[in-house]
Each structure stands twice: as structure tokens, then as C-alpha cells.
Write a protein that holds these residues in place. Structure first.
Motif, PDB file in Angstrom:
ATOM      1  N   GLY A 149      78.326  10.319 -15.410  1.00 49.73           N
ATOM      2  CA  GLY A 149      79.106   9.399 -14.581  1.00 49.73           C
ATOM      3  C   GLY A 149      78.405   8.984 -13.303  1.00 49.73           C
ATOM      4  N   VAL A 150      77.064   8.993 -13.326  1.00 44.95           N
ATOM      5  CA  VAL A 150      76.287   8.633 -12.145  1.00 44.95           C
ATOM      6  C   VAL A 150      75.636   7.267 -12.370  1.00 44.95           C
ATOM      7  CG1 VAL A 150      74.316   9.226 -10.683  1.00 44.95           C
ATOM      8  CG2 VAL A 150      75.828  11.028 -11.542  1.00 44.95           C
ATOM      9  N   ASP A 151      75.872   6.346 -11.466  1.00 42.08           N
ATOM     10  CA  ASP A 151      75.269   5.013 -11.527  1.00 42.08           C
ATOM     11  C   ASP A 151      73.945   5.041 -10.766  1.00 42.08           C
ATOM     12  OD1 ASP A 151      74.557   2.363 -11.536  1.00 42.08           O
ATOM     13  OD2 ASP A 151      76.229   1.691 -10.269  1.00 42.08           O
ATOM     14  N   ALA A 152      72.845   5.108 -11.494  1.00 42.17           N
ATOM     15  CA  ALA A 152      71.531   5.243 -10.859  1.00 42.17           C
ATOM     16  C   ALA A 152      71.219   4.065  -9.947  1.00 42.17           C
ATOM     17  CB  ALA A 152      70.443   5.372 -11.929  1.00 42.17           C
ATOM     18  N   GLU A 153      71.620   2.863 -10.349  1.00 43.69           N
ATOM     19  CA  GLU A 153      71.275   1.679  -9.570  1.00 43.69           C
ATOM     20  C   GLU A 153      72.012   1.613  -8.239  1.00 43.69           C
ATOM     21  OE1 GLU A 153      71.642  -1.832 -11.901  1.00 43.69           O
ATOM     22  OE2 GLU A 153      70.156  -1.196 -13.390  1.00 43.69           O
ATOM     23  N   SER A 154      73.053   2.426  -8.082  1.00 45.50           N
ATOM     24  CA  SER A 154      73.787   2.442  -6.811  1.00 45.50           C
ATOM     25  C   SER A 154      73.210   3.457  -5.838  1.00 45.50           C
ATOM     26  CB  SER A 154      75.264   2.754  -7.060  1.00 45.50           C
ATOM     27  OG  SER A 154      75.436   4.116  -7.456  1.00 45.50           O
ATOM     28  N   ILE A 155      72.223   4.241  -6.279  1.00 44.90           N
ATOM     29  CA  ILE A 155      71.613   5.243  -5.397  1.00 44.90           C
ATOM     30  C   ILE A 155      70.641   4.563  -4.463  1.00 44.90           C
ATOM     31  CG2 ILE A 155      70.134   7.296  -5.297  1.00 44.90           C
ATOM     32  CD1 ILE A 155      71.225   8.056  -8.074  1.00 44.90           C
ATOM     33  N   SER A 156      70.913   4.644  -3.178  1.00 48.33           N
ATOM     34  CA  SER A 156      70.070   3.991  -2.184  1.00 48.33           C
ATOM     35  C   SER A 156      69.627   4.966  -1.101  1.00 48.33           C
ATOM     36  CB  SER A 156      70.824   2.813  -1.547  1.00 48.33           C
ATOM     37  OG  SER A 156      70.081   2.231  -0.513  1.00 48.33           O
ATOM     38  N   THR A 157      70.556   5.707  -0.542  1.00 50.60           N
ATOM     39  CA  THR A 157      70.273   6.602   0.565  1.00 50.60           C
ATOM     40  C   THR A 157      70.010   8.028   0.084  1.00 50.60           C
ATOM     41  OG1 THR A 157      72.583   7.238   0.863  1.00 50.60           O
ATOM     42  CG2 THR A 157      71.828   5.242   2.006  1.00 50.60           C
ATOM     43  N   TYR A 158      69.542   8.837   1.012  1.00 51.90           N
ATOM     44  CA  TYR A 158      69.354  10.257   0.687  1.00 51.90           C
ATOM     45  C   TYR A 158      70.680  10.887   0.291  1.00 51.90           C
ATOM     46  CZ  TYR A 158      68.752  15.258   1.298  1.00 51.90           C
ATOM     47  OH  TYR A 158      68.750  16.605   1.088  1.00 51.90           O
ATOM     48  N   HIS A 194      51.798  11.845  -3.240  1.00 56.23           N
ATOM     49  CA  HIS A 194      52.875  10.908  -3.506  1.00 56.23           C
ATOM     50  C   HIS A 194      54.134  11.151  -2.674  1.00 56.23           C
ATOM     51  CE1 HIS A 194      50.830  10.055  -7.628  1.00 56.23           C
ATOM     52  NE2 HIS A 194      50.215   9.503  -6.608  1.00 56.23           N
ATOM     53  N   LEU A 195      54.678  12.347  -2.718  1.00 60.95           N
ATOM     54  CA  LEU A 195      55.863  12.592  -1.896  1.00 60.95           C
ATOM     55  C   LEU A 195      55.504  12.470  -0.423  1.00 60.95           C
ATOM     56  CD1 LEU A 195      58.857  13.264  -1.943  1.00 60.95           C
ATOM     57  CD2 LEU A 195      58.253  15.687  -1.803  1.00 60.95           C
ATOM     58  N   GLY A 196      54.374  13.060  -0.025  1.00 62.35           N
ATOM     59  CA  GLY A 196      53.960  12.974   1.369  1.00 62.35           C
ATOM     60  C   GLY A 196      53.780  11.539   1.824  1.00 62.35           C
ATOM     61  N   ASN A 197      53.071  10.743   1.023  1.00 62.93           N
ATOM     62  CA  ASN A 197      52.808   9.352   1.392  1.00 62.93           C
ATOM     63  C   ASN A 197      54.087   8.562   1.641  1.00 62.93           C
ATOM     64  OD1 ASN A 197      50.835   6.812   1.201  1.00 62.93           O
ATOM     65  ND2 ASN A 197      52.638   6.357  -0.011  1.00 62.93           N
ATOM     66  N   THR A 198      55.109   8.828   0.841  1.00 64.14           N
ATOM     67  CA  THR A 198      56.370   8.109   0.992  1.00 64.14           C
ATOM     68  C   THR A 198      56.901   8.216   2.417  1.00 64.14           C
ATOM     69  OG1 THR A 198      56.863   8.650  -1.317  1.00 64.14           O
ATOM     70  CG2 THR A 198      58.681   7.842   0.015  1.00 64.14           C
ATOM     71  N   PHE A 199      56.626   9.350   3.043  1.00 65.36           N
ATOM     72  CA  PHE A 199      57.188   9.592   4.375  1.00 65.36           C
ATOM     73  C   PHE A 199      56.169   9.499   5.511  1.00 65.36           C
ATOM     74  CE2 PHE A 199      60.082  11.542   1.347  1.00 65.36           C
ATOM     75  CZ  PHE A 199      61.292  11.013   1.763  1.00 65.36           C
ATOM     76  N   GLN A 223      60.779  15.715   9.055  1.00 62.15           N
ATOM     77  CA  GLN A 223      62.047  16.325   8.651  1.00 62.15           C
ATOM     78  C   GLN A 223      62.647  15.632   7.425  1.00 62.15           C
ATOM     79  OE1 GLN A 223      63.352  19.238   9.786  1.00 62.15           O
ATOM     80  NE2 GLN A 223      61.355  19.297  10.827  1.00 62.15           N
ATOM     81  N   GLU A 224      62.409  14.331   7.297  1.00 62.87           N
ATOM     82  CA  GLU A 224      62.846  13.639   6.082  1.00 62.87           C
ATOM     83  C   GLU A 224      62.073  14.147   4.866  1.00 62.87           C
ATOM     84  OE1 GLU A 224      63.693   9.339   5.907  1.00 62.87           O
ATOM     85  OE2 GLU A 224      63.059   9.295   8.006  1.00 62.87           O
ATOM     86  N   LEU A 225      60.777  14.354   5.055  1.00 65.78           N
ATOM     87  CA  LEU A 225      59.960  14.902   3.979  1.00 65.78           C
ATOM     88  C   LEU A 225      60.456  16.282   3.585  1.00 65.78           C
ATOM     89  CD1 LEU A 225      57.482  14.966   2.100  1.00 65.78           C
ATOM     90  CD2 LEU A 225      56.095  15.639   4.081  1.00 65.78           C
ATOM     91  N   ARG A 227      63.504  17.612   3.897  1.00 67.13           N
ATOM     92  CA  ARG A 227      64.786  17.649   3.189  1.00 67.13           C
ATOM     93  C   ARG A 227      64.646  17.127   1.757  1.00 67.13           C
ATOM     94  NH1 ARG A 227      68.734  12.901   5.801  1.00 67.13           N
ATOM     95  NH2 ARG A 227      67.486  11.110   5.097  1.00 67.13           N
ATOM     96  N   MET A 228      63.701  16.181   1.536  1.00 64.10           N
ATOM     97  CA  MET A 228      63.505  15.691   0.176  1.00 64.10           C
ATOM     98  C   MET A 228      62.843  16.766  -0.701  1.00 64.10           C
ATOM     99  SD  MET A 228      64.304  13.158  -1.720  1.00 64.10           S
ATOM    100  CE  MET A 228      64.654  11.865  -0.517  1.00 64.10           C
ATOM    101  N   LEU A 229      61.860  17.460  -0.127  1.00 63.54           N
ATOM    102  CA  LEU A 229      61.227  18.557  -0.859  1.00 63.54           C
ATOM    103  C   LEU A 229      62.243  19.664  -1.131  1.00 63.54           C
ATOM    104  CD1 LEU A 229      58.582  19.749  -2.027  1.00 63.54           C
ATOM    105  CD2 LEU A 229      58.198  20.796   0.225  1.00 63.54           C
ATOM    106  N   ASP A 230      63.057  19.985  -0.139  1.00 60.86           N
ATOM    107  CA  ASP A 230      64.086  21.014  -0.315  1.00 60.86           C
ATOM    108  C   ASP A 230      65.077  20.622  -1.410  1.00 60.86           C
ATOM    109  OD1 ASP A 230      63.012  22.612   1.667  1.00 60.86           O
ATOM    110  OD2 ASP A 230      64.436  21.988   3.215  1.00 60.86           O
ATOM    111  N   LEU A 231      65.451  19.344  -1.445  1.00 61.16           N
ATOM    112  CA  LEU A 231      66.400  18.879  -2.451  1.00 61.16           C
ATOM    113  C   LEU A 231      65.814  19.036  -3.849  1.00 61.16           C
ATOM    114  CD1 LEU A 231      69.203  17.409  -2.803  1.00 61.16           C
ATOM    115  CD2 LEU A 231      67.866  15.289  -3.002  1.00 61.16           C
TER     116      LEU A 231
END
Length: 418
Positions: A149-158, A194-199, A223-225, A227-231
Motif C-alpha cells: 500500500g505504498v505509492d513510490a511516486e509520492s515519496i519525496s521527502t526523507y 554514491h550515498l556520500g556524493n548525494t549529500f 547530518q542528513e547523510l 540519518r539516511m545511512l542510519d535509515l
């Protein structure tokens, strides 16, 4: 953009015999892209059939570690290839004494605007030809998302992503999955490149050249990097530090055991080989959310072909002839689009023929200008993997706090630039 040191194949195309016939010019290629190893060997064979005076030997490396280390070892052992890969300004600087000027090639004249930024010199020399364009983000299983029941295209924010992961995780047993995601923390490049570059791309206004000239890296989005790694770690198959690329893509995602992986369009051929129907109909890609840059996908040139100017002149000319043929001939262009599954970095291609759903997504973001630059190719040589990626491993293992890890990464950037 998989890189590696484990040699998967050192072979000539065709019948596998590395010995050249009398009068043939032999070109040795040392290349990093394991995902298209078989297809690349096939295009080499087709080229040889059209050009019987040229013999090409291909050595492909893979296994998920460091192509740069393998290339250095090859040069150090005196096995200098005639065509090899460079990743941008740092690699160009390191191999400058070996890189021939390719500005006289037809491929260079057809390269799309911006795709030569990492290799073009102030004097007009062009020291590499772009492989292609690539992009990365979160690749997801459409069926699992729909069932959850998850709409992938609606995912925008963290926050959207966090909620989606939690929703899928709460239904793991019903969905028949091991975990939401597979974080291959054994792979330095997945986290550091890749993950690092994003941030950290925004630290340098998405400019590879600005990064290359920078004395330090502020890591303003540290800190954004984190929380994304932690997630990813929280919702991943464990233990993440022993999880590699092959397990992530082949054993877990392609078999439906996880719903999401952080990867790029380059994984499509691997997924297709595992399950063609699944690859064609059931996967999509969404951006990694970055505050203020939601809906932006990191897109760039992953690597360049360099020609060794220390090789004999006739070998250099044969090498240029092959690269031109691969990107500008009708046969080569068909391979680039339909066999390599590349997003072309050159004019003269029918964009409607872009072959797979992941590449179509990357191309869409590129055309719309909703992109984040591949700044990691302008970092001090090896920093993104062997420093940032390694520090992220230290954090995940509990051997360092996040602040300690990032302070060390910043310090080592500054030391490398002194």
C-alpha cells in the motif's frame, strides 16, 4: 558503476586465443565494467570481424572493490594497457603521463555538452572519452510496494521515505521478504561514492572542477547523510558490513527478498539476467531525498576511456579507431543502446530506443534538469572510498562516532590537498 579488483576474465574476444596473427595490431584493454563484460567482448569480436588487421584483448575486473588499485598494480607490474579507464580529474592528474590527446577523434566531437568536463584540459586536450551517462537512487520492487500500500511516486521527502520503509517493514512476513532494503556496507563505493556524493555535491555547487580545486570539504549536509545511512542500516538485511554487491543485487533484490536497493541503472543487465520479466515490468527508481533538492537524481559520466600515449603509435591509432567505431558506427550505436543498455553521452542516437526502465528514468531526470552532479569524481584520489567510505564503515561498526568519522574525513581531504 561497479568497480572491483577480482579479475573475472583476461581474454581476447572470439576464440579466446590471445596470440595475434602476423601483421595484426594488438590492443590491450583493461576495463572496469563487469555488468557488460559479455556484451563488451561481443562488440569487440564484431569490430575484429570488420577490422581483421586489429586484435583486441579484453581484461575485465570485478568483485566489488577498487578498480583503481587493480589498474595501479597492472602499471606497476609493467602490464600497461593500451586502453584503460579514468574516473575524472584526479585520475587524469595521476595518469597524465600516459593519457593521449583524443580531441581528434570523431567520438570527442560528438560528446554531449558537459560530458567532457572531467577530462578536458585548458589547452584544449581531451584526455578521455565518456562511457555513457548514469544515474542512481533507490531502485524498488513495484509489486511489493503495491502490496504494502505504498505509492513510490509520492515519496519525496526523507519523512516520506521513512514512513514507507516502516510500512513495508511492518508487513515483512505477509510480503514474504527478509527486510526492506539491502545495504552493502562492505562496498566502499556504494556509501562513499554514491550515498556520500548525494549529500556533499551541494558543497561544490554540483561542480566536479570546483571539488577538484577545493582545499577542504565542509560536509554541510553531514547530518542528513547520517540519518539516511542510519535509515538504511535500520531496515537492512544484517550484518551490513559483510553484505556485498552481488548479494545485494542478485541474491536479495532480484529474487524478491528485499523491496529496495540503493543502486543505479547499471544494475539492469544483471537483474535482467536473473529474471527478465521482473526487470522489464516490475522495477522503478526514485531519488534519494535531500532537503531542498527533493526530486533530484544524481546523474553523471561514471568513467572515461583513456588511450595510453606510451603505446606504439599504430596501437594508439587502432585504439582510437575502436573507440570511434564503438560510439559512432551504426553497429556500435546499436550495441550501446540495446546490448550495453547505456544512456548515450554522444549525439547521433535515437533517444526513443533507450532500452530499459531504469535508464529511461535517469534520462527523464536528466532532460528535465532535475539532477545532482557527480562531484565524487573530483575528490582527492581515492578519498571518497578509502576515506569517506571507510569512515562510514568505522561508524557502522561502532569503532567511531559519526562526528569523529566525519572530522577524520575532512582532515584527510585537507591533508591530501596540501
Amino acid at each position: 558503476m561497479l568497480t572491483g579488483v577480482l579479475v573475472l576474465g583476461a581474454c581476447s574476444s572470439g576464440d579466446g586465443n590471445d596470440e595475434a596473427a602476423d601483421g595484426q595490431t594488438v590492443v590491450d584493454i583493461f576495463q572496469f565494467k563487469v555488468e557488460f563484460k559479455d556484451q563488451f567482448e561481443q562488440i569487440v569480436q564484431d569490430f575484429e570481424e570488420e577490422n581483421p588487421d586489429i586484435k583486441i584483448n579484453v581484461q575485465t575486473v570485478g568483485g566489488g572493490n577498487d578498480y583503481g588499485a587493480a589498474l595501479k598494480s597492472s602499471f606497476a607490474a609493467g602490464n600497461e594497457p593500451d586502453i584503460f579507464n579514468v574516473g575524472g580529474p584526479s585520475d587524469v592528474d595521476e595518469y597524465r603521463d600516459y593519457l593521449a590527446d583524443l580531441s581528434d577523434t570523431e567520438a570527442a566531437s560528438q560528446a554531449l555538452e558537459g560530458t567532457l568536463d572531467g577530462v578536458e584540459q585548458q589547452n584544449g586536450e581531451i584526455l578521455g572519452l565518456p562511457y555513457n551517462q548514469e544515474g542512481y537512487g533507490y531502485i524498488y520492487n513495484k509489486e511489493i510496494f503495491e502490496q504494502a500500500g505504498v505509492d513510490a511516486e509520492s515519496i519525496s521527502t526523507y519523512e516520506d521515505l521513512e514512513e514507507a520503509f516502516a510500512t513495508i517493514d511492518s508487513q515483512k512476513e505477509e510480503l514474504g521478504i527478509d527486510a526492506v532494503i539491502a545495504l552493502p556496507a562492505k562496498e566502499l563505493w556504494v556509501m562513499g561514492n554514491h550515498l556520500g556524493n548525494t549529500f556533499f555535491a551541494s558543497d561544490f555547487d554540483n561542480s566536479i572542477v570546483e571539488a577538484y580545486e577545493a582545499d577542504t570539504i565542509p560536509l554541510e549536509r553531514s547530518q542528513e547523510l547520517k540519518r539516511m545511512l542510519d535509515l538504511q542500516n535500520e531496515y537492512s538485511v544484517q550484518p551490513v558490513l559483510s553484505l556485498d554487491y552481488s548479494q545485494q543485487v542478485e541474491q536479495l533484490f532480484s529474487t524478491g527478498r528485499v523491496a529496495v536497493i540503493q543502486q543505479g541503472n547499471w544494475v539492469y543487465p544483471t537483474i535482467e539476467q536473473m529474471d527478465a520479466e521482473f526487470a522489464e515490468n516490475n522495477i522503478g527508481m526514485i531519488p534519494i531525498p535531500v532537503d531542498g533538492l527533493e526530486g533530484h537524481l544524481p546523474v553523471g559520466v561514471p568513467n572515461y576511456w583513456g588511450v595510453n600515449k606510451q603505446s606504439d603509435e599504430e596501437v594508439q591509432e587502432a585504439a582510437k579507431q575502436f573507440l570511434d567505431w564503438m560510439y559512432t558506427s551504426d553497429t556500435g550505436k546499436d550495441f550501446v543502446l540495446n546490448e550495453f543498455k547505456f544512456i548515450p553521452a554522444y549525439d547521433g542516437y535515437d533517444e526513443e530506443q533507450i532500452a530499459d526502465p531504469l535508464s529511461k528514468e535517469v534520462y527523464k531526470y536528466s532532460q528535465e534538469g532535475n539532477t545532482i552532479g557527480w562531484v565524487f569524481l573530483g575528490t582527492p584520489n581515492g578519498w571518497q572510498e578509502h576515506v569517506l567510505g571507510a569512515e562510514m564503515q568505522r561508524y557502522l561498526s561502532g569503532d567511531a562516532s559519526w562526528d569523529e568519522a566525519m572530522e577524520s574525513a575532512i582532515s584527510q581531504w585537507e591533508s591530501a590537498r596540501k
